[in-house]
Motif scaffolding. Structure first.
Motif, PDB file in Angstrom:
ATOM      1  N   LYS A   6      49.822  24.322  41.808  1.00 46.53           N
ATOM      2  CA  LYS A   6      49.505  24.196  40.313  1.00 46.53           C
ATOM      3  C   LYS A   6      48.350  25.028  40.025  1.00 46.53           C
ATOM      4  N   ARG A   7      47.231  24.982  40.843  1.00 48.46           N
ATOM      5  CA  ARG A   7      46.182  25.741  40.524  1.00 48.46           C
ATOM      6  C   ARG A   7      46.506  27.429  40.477  1.00 48.46           C
ATOM      7  N   LEU A   8      47.378  27.741  41.440  1.00 43.28           N
ATOM      8  CA  LEU A   8      47.726  29.106  41.500  1.00 43.28           C
ATOM      9  C   LEU A   8      48.549  29.550  40.242  1.00 43.28           C
ATOM     10  N   ARG A   9      49.474  28.486  39.851  1.00 45.85           N
ATOM     11  CA  ARG A   9      50.308  28.639  38.531  1.00 45.85           C
ATOM     12  C   ARG A   9      49.243  28.865  37.532  1.00 45.85           C
ATOM     13  N   ALA A  10      48.034  27.811  37.272  1.00 44.80           N
ATOM     14  CA  ALA A  10      47.413  28.058  36.169  1.00 44.80           C
ATOM     15  C   ALA A  10      46.636  29.404  36.203  1.00 44.80           C
ATOM     16  N   SER A  11      46.134  29.856  37.418  1.00 43.31           N
ATOM     17  CA  SER A  11      45.551  31.229  37.494  1.00 43.31           C
ATOM     18  C   SER A  11      46.390  32.366  36.965  1.00 43.31           C
ATOM     19  N   PHE A  12      47.600  32.411  37.331  1.00 46.59           N
ATOM     20  CA  PHE A  12      48.520  33.531  36.980  1.00 46.59           C
ATOM     21  C   PHE A  12      48.833  33.146  35.379  1.00 46.59           C
ATOM     22  N   ASP A  13      48.805  32.054  35.016  1.00 41.75           N
ATOM     23  CA  ASP A  13      49.139  31.812  33.388  1.00 41.75           C
ATOM     24  C   ASP A  13      47.950  32.545  32.832  1.00 41.75           C
ATOM     25  N   ALA A  14      46.703  31.943  33.319  1.00 46.07           N
ATOM     26  CA  ALA A  14      45.329  32.554  32.682  1.00 46.07           C
ATOM     27  C   ALA A  14      45.312  34.172  32.564  1.00 46.07           C
ATOM     28  N   ALA A 107      36.674  39.685  27.526  1.00 47.20           N
ATOM     29  CA  ALA A 107      37.401  38.531  28.318  1.00 47.20           C
ATOM     30  C   ALA A 107      38.790  39.077  28.965  1.00 47.20           C
ATOM     31  N   GLY A 108      39.546  39.895  28.084  1.00 49.84           N
ATOM     32  CA  GLY A 108      40.962  40.609  28.594  1.00 49.84           C
ATOM     33  C   GLY A 108      40.655  41.462  29.410  1.00 49.84           C
ATOM     34  N   PHE A 109      39.538  42.378  29.406  1.00 50.39           N
ATOM     35  CA  PHE A 109      39.263  43.255  30.305  1.00 50.39           C
ATOM     36  C   PHE A 109      38.969  42.882  31.662  1.00 50.39           C
ATOM     37  N   ILE A 110      38.141  41.646  31.797  1.00 51.49           N
ATOM     38  CA  ILE A 110      38.001  40.929  32.803  1.00 51.49           C
ATOM     39  C   ILE A 110      39.210  40.354  33.521  1.00 51.49           C
ATOM     40  N   GLY A 111      40.094  39.931  32.694  1.00 47.28           N
ATOM     41  CA  GLY A 111      41.431  39.209  33.049  1.00 47.28           C
ATOM     42  C   GLY A 111      42.325  40.241  33.835  1.00 47.28           C
ATOM     43  N   LEU A 112      42.218  41.628  33.174  1.00 47.90           N
ATOM     44  CA  LEU A 112      42.919  42.557  33.876  1.00 47.90           C
ATOM     45  C   LEU A 112      42.533  43.471  34.993  1.00 47.90           C
ATOM     46  N   ALA A 113      41.171  43.370  34.842  1.00 45.03           N
ATOM     47  CA  ALA A 113      40.385  44.117  36.158  1.00 45.03           C
ATOM     48  C   ALA A 113      40.088  43.241  37.258  1.00 45.03           C
ATOM     49  N   ALA A 114      39.836  42.012  37.203  1.00 40.14           N
ATOM     50  CA  ALA A 114      39.775  41.206  38.267  1.00 40.14           C
ATOM     51  C   ALA A 114      40.990  41.130  39.216  1.00 40.14           C
ATOM     52  N   VAL A 166      40.559  32.136  39.786  1.00 42.12           N
ATOM     53  CA  VAL A 166      40.968  31.039  39.978  1.00 42.12           C
ATOM     54  C   VAL A 166      40.015  29.858  39.543  1.00 42.12           C
ATOM     55  N   GLY A 167      38.738  30.421  39.547  1.00 44.30           N
ATOM     56  CA  GLY A 167      37.782  29.355  39.025  1.00 44.30           C
ATOM     57  C   GLY A 167      37.428  29.516  37.511  1.00 44.30           C
ATOM     58  N   LEU A 168      37.364  30.682  37.221  1.00 52.96           N
ATOM     59  CA  LEU A 168      36.829  30.879  35.782  1.00 52.96           C
ATOM     60  C   LEU A 168      38.109  31.323  34.767  1.00 52.96           C
ATOM     61  N   GLY A 169      39.175  31.502  35.352  1.00 53.23           N
ATOM     62  CA  GLY A 169      40.323  32.005  34.388  1.00 53.23           C
ATOM     63  C   GLY A 169      40.467  31.102  33.307  1.00 53.23           C
ATOM     64  N   PRO A 170      41.075  29.903  33.301  1.00 59.11           N
ATOM     65  CA  PRO A 170      41.171  29.105  32.496  1.00 59.11           C
ATOM     66  C   PRO A 170      39.730  28.815  31.197  1.00 59.11           C
ATOM     67  N   SER A 171      38.477  29.148  31.877  1.00 61.44           N
ATOM     68  CA  SER A 171      37.267  29.096  31.105  1.00 61.44           C
ATOM     69  C   SER A 171      37.582  30.481  30.049  1.00 61.44           C
ATOM     70  N   LEU A 172      37.887  31.436  30.736  1.00 57.61           N
ATOM     71  CA  LEU A 172      37.619  32.713  30.007  1.00 57.61           C
ATOM     72  C   LEU A 172      38.965  32.642  28.695  1.00 57.61           C
ATOM     73  N   VAL A 173      40.107  32.063  29.150  1.00 55.60           N
ATOM     74  CA  VAL A 173      40.880  32.090  28.291  1.00 55.60           C
ATOM     75  C   VAL A 173      40.543  31.133  26.988  1.00 55.60           C
ATOM     76  N   ARG A 174      39.909  30.147  27.205  1.00 54.79           N
ATOM     77  CA  ARG A 174      39.424  29.359  26.044  1.00 54.79           C
ATOM     78  C   ARG A 174      38.354  30.295  25.323  1.00 54.79           C
ATOM     79  N   VAL A 175      37.443  30.873  26.006  1.00 53.40           N
ATOM     80  CA  VAL A 175      36.648  31.695  25.242  1.00 53.40           C
ATOM     81  C   VAL A 175      37.115  32.778  24.588  1.00 53.40           C
ATOM     82  N   GLN A 176      38.267  33.290  24.911  1.00 49.96           N
ATOM     83  CA  GLN A 176      39.047  34.412  24.417  1.00 49.96           C
ATOM     84  C   GLN A 176      39.581  33.790  23.207  1.00 49.96           C
ATOM     85  N   GLU A 177      40.219  32.917  23.271  1.00 47.33           N
ATOM     86  CA  GLU A 177      41.105  32.242  22.320  1.00 47.33           C
ATOM     87  C   GLU A 177      40.417  31.366  21.295  1.00 47.33           C
TER      88      GLU A 177
END
Length: 403
Positions: A6-14, A107-114, A166-177
């Motif tokens: 579930k955590r990995l799926r949440a990370s990929f989704d983020a 946030a999107g750049f971090i999500g792409l670059a990380a 894994v740890g900050l992906g969902p938080s970055l999504v919330r910040v971006q959205e």
């Protein structure tokens, strides 16, 4: 193991949502630059004529973000520049534009670059020696790497990027959205009126679905059970007349009447199961769906993660949706396998039915998908169909199921 998955799926989704947000951020940047040009042209009077068109372009970009966030879209932009600038929704979109161009892009750049950096740096010890010494400076490392120890240090930075995802992906999504969810939603009154219109439409769909269900039951009883019972009556009359003159023939007629009565009972049971399957009450949603998968003509895996029970009407809707979807898979898809996933997030029941078939499913093609949509919308649910030509086909269903 389930938790890790579930955590990995949440990370990929983020990551996917961050990259999607980066796409709308780039569109927002283009709209921002065009607005800047129009504002400069206003100094010579030309920009006033272009301003309504620029604001309509902004509305189009904002609507792309609304679709991504599943937010209701407003009406058109007023045609006159003065009226457009006085519009509350336009002002909120301008504020969103500034925030999304900056925060959303970052946030999107971090999500792409990380993920890219994580892949590059974690595998760096395997291929660093193939690079020329004067061009051996990997990402996040300001010095050249000349030995295996330095390469292993680089791989640690790749692991750090994985931890960030894994740890900050969902938080970055919330910040971006956050800007879109707070600034692109319609005002309370507009939201309420649109909601009333939506509920009126779903109520009409519910009535249509109810009428269609009554017609189906009526056809089943008229064309099947009623004919069987008429045949039983005729055969009993024939047996009664034959008792005295030909007892052997009467026995044969009674046997045929018994067979017809048993068939009528079987058809009645099928009609009753079509109204509310008893297997739901006996085995619950997981057991009922496992039974559907077992009788499917295509090998089907069922994964159910629903703590407790939902309302009987919701479970029945989920059951019929899966039954119809698997029937479509067996009849039309040409698939070798299918997967049914059911989960619950707070007050929503989520279904996902996927197959590896030929794709190209169309609600207008008479495959029963329109009936599935009507049944779901009658319960204020949502259906999303993704079936490109060549496959795979995925049906995602979101049903309210209470808290």
């Amino acid at each position: 193991m389930t938790r890790v998955r579930k955590r990995l799926r949440a990370s990929f989704d983020a990551v996917a949502r961050l990259v999607g947000g980066l796409g709308t951020a780039l569109l927002a940047l283009a709209a921002f630059l065009w607005l800047g040009v129009v504002v400069l042209l206003c100094c010579v009077g030309v920009g006033v004529l272009l301003l309504p068109a620029a604001l309509r372009a902004l509305r189009a970009v904002a609507n792309r973000e609304r679709v991504r966030l599943d937010v209701l879209a407003p009406g058109p932009v007023p045609r006159r520049a003065r009226d457009a600038l006085r519009d509350v929704t336009v002002r909120r979109e301008l504020a969103w534009l500034l925030l999304h161009v900056t925060v959303g892009s970052a946030a999107g750049f971090i999500g792409l670059a990380a993920p890219a950096t994580a892949l590059q740096n974690t595998t760096y010890p395997l291929w660093y020696h193939r690079l020329p010494p004067d061009d051996n400076t990997p990402s996040l490392i300001p010095w050249a790497v000349t030995n295996l120890t330095g390469a292993l240090a680089v791989s640690l930075t790749g692991v750090l990027c994985v931890v960030v995802i894994v740890g900050l992906g969902p938080s970055l999504v919330r910040v971006q959205e956050w800007p879109g969810r707070h600034l692109l939603t319609p005002p309370a009154g507009t939201d309420l009126s649109l909601r009333v219109a939506e509920l009126t439409a779903t109520r009409a769909a519910a009535l249509d679905a109810h009428a269609a269900e009554l017609r189906r039951i009526e056809r089943s009883l008229h064309d099947g059970t009623q004919n069987r019972l008429v045949a039983v009556t005729v055969l009993l009359g024939a047996a009664r007349r034959a008792v005295d003159r030909d007892p052997a023939a009467a026995v044969d007629v009674l046997d045929r009447a018994q067979d017809a009565a048993e068939q009528a009972l079987a058809e009645l049971r099928a009609v009753v199961r079509g109204i509310l399957p008893p297997v739901l009450a006996d085995r619950g949603l997981a057991g009922a769906l496992a039974g559907l998968a077992g009788s499917c003509g295509v090998p089907c895996e069922v994964v159910v993660d629903v703590p407790g029970r939902c309302a009987a009407s919701v479970e029945a809707t989920a059951y019929f949706v899966v039954a119809e979807a698997l029937s479509n898979v067996a009849k039309h898809s040409g698939a070798a396998s299918a997967v049914v996933e059911v989960g619950r997030e707070r007050d929503r029941l989520l279904l996902r039915i996927s197959d590896d078939g030929r794709g190209g499913a169309d609600e207008r093609g008479g495959s029963g998908l329109s009936g599935i949509r009507r049944r779901i919308e009658a319960y204020d649910g949502r259906l999303t169909l993704d079936s490109p030509p060549g496959g795979p086909t995925t049906i995602e269903v979101d049903l309210p199921c209470g808290s």
